[in-house]
Motif scaffolding. Structure first.
Motif, PDB file in Angstrom:
ATOM      1  N   HIS A   1      -6.118   7.164  -6.603  1.00  0.00           N
ATOM      2  CA  HIS A   1      -5.893   7.891  -5.364  1.00  0.00           C
ATOM      3  C   HIS A   1      -6.858   9.078  -5.332  1.00  0.00           C
ATOM      4  O   HIS A   1      -7.517   9.377  -6.327  1.00  0.00           O
ATOM      5  CB  HIS A   1      -4.439   8.348  -5.290  1.00  0.00           C
ATOM      6  CG  HIS A   1      -3.472   7.219  -5.510  1.00  0.00           C
ATOM      7  ND1 HIS A   1      -3.205   6.273  -4.548  1.00  0.00           N
ATOM      8  CD2 HIS A   1      -2.753   6.857  -6.604  1.00  0.00           C
ATOM      9  CE1 HIS A   1      -2.344   5.386  -5.026  1.00  0.00           C
ATOM     10  NE2 HIS A   1      -2.056   5.714  -6.269  1.00  0.00           N
TER      11      HIS A   1
ATOM     12  N   ARG B   1      -8.090   7.274   1.159  1.00  0.00           N
ATOM     13  CA  ARG B   1      -7.274   6.102   0.829  1.00  0.00           C
ATOM     14  C   ARG B   1      -7.447   5.733  -0.634  1.00  0.00           C
ATOM     15  O   ARG B   1      -8.452   6.047  -1.255  1.00  0.00           O
ATOM     16  CB  ARG B   1      -7.698   4.904   1.691  1.00  0.00           C
ATOM     17  CG  ARG B   1      -7.474   5.122   3.160  1.00  0.00           C
ATOM     18  CD  ARG B   1      -7.774   3.883   3.962  1.00  0.00           C
ATOM     19  NE  ARG B   1      -8.905   3.124   3.424  1.00  0.00           N
ATOM     20  CZ  ARG B   1      -9.663   2.331   4.121  1.00  0.00           C
ATOM     21  NH1 ARG B   1      -9.445   2.190   5.395  1.00  0.00           N
ATOM     22  NH2 ARG B   1     -10.656   1.665   3.573  1.00  0.00           N
ATOM     23  N   SER B   2      -6.470   5.012  -1.147  1.00  0.00           N
ATOM     24  CA  SER B   2      -6.545   4.526  -2.523  1.00  0.00           C
ATOM     25  C   SER B   2      -7.634   3.473  -2.647  1.00  0.00           C
ATOM     26  O   SER B   2      -7.965   2.789  -1.686  1.00  0.00           O
ATOM     27  CB  SER B   2      -5.215   3.900  -2.930  1.00  0.00           C
ATOM     28  OG  SER B   2      -4.201   4.849  -2.878  1.00  0.00           O
TER      29      SER B   2
ATOM     30  N   THR C   1      -5.737   1.272  -9.938  1.00  0.00           N
ATOM     31  CA  THR C   1      -5.734   1.825  -8.594  1.00  0.00           C
ATOM     32  C   THR C   1      -5.763   3.335  -8.702  1.00  0.00           C
ATOM     33  O   THR C   1      -4.979   3.932  -9.440  1.00  0.00           O
ATOM     34  CB  THR C   1      -4.487   1.386  -7.812  1.00  0.00           C
ATOM     35  OG1 THR C   1      -4.505  -0.042  -7.709  1.00  0.00           O
ATOM     36  CG2 THR C   1      -4.470   1.985  -6.420  1.00  0.00           C
TER      37      THR C   1
END
Length: 118
Positions: A35, A16-17, A33
């Motif tokens: 990834h 998940r990010s 953010t």
């Protein structure tokens, strides 16, 4: 001349990010953010007093963690010294916590994620 430092933060096992904000007293690298398999990195020189400190706040689902990713003392112990003066700190965020490497490919677990109250 003061040594040059390069800090690299990356993730390889989380699917998940996650979000991270890193900063020092004078520099805010902003909220980012990331990834899976993405990374952020930055270069800097330590200050005249050799007291430069960078810390990061990591957010991942119901977990978070805040800790120093660079201090001169920590880096002298865990990070690789290149070219006689340059340091390379590689941090890896994993599902079970945070590891650091000196560039050898071997990582040492240093911190765990905290679970947010709620």
């Amino acid at each position: 001349m003061t040594p040059n430092f390069k800090v690299v933060t990356l993730i390889t096992t989380a699917t998940r990010s996650w979000t991270v904000r890193c900063q020092s007293k004078d520099t805010d690298l902003g909220l980012r953010t990331l990834h899976a398999n993405q990374q952020i990195h930055w270069d800097f020189h330590i200050n005249l007093f050799k007291s430069t400190l960078f810390f990061c706040h990591f957010y991942w689902g119901a977990k978070d963690a805040v800790f120093n990713v660079f201090t001169r003392r920590f880096s002298a112990k865990y990070c690789a010294i290149h070219s006689g003066q340059d340091f390379n700190c590689t941090w890896e965020a994993r599902e079970d916590g945070f590891d650091v490497s000196n560039g050898s490919g071997n990582f040492t677990k240093i911190f765990d994620w905290n679970k947010k109250a709620g």
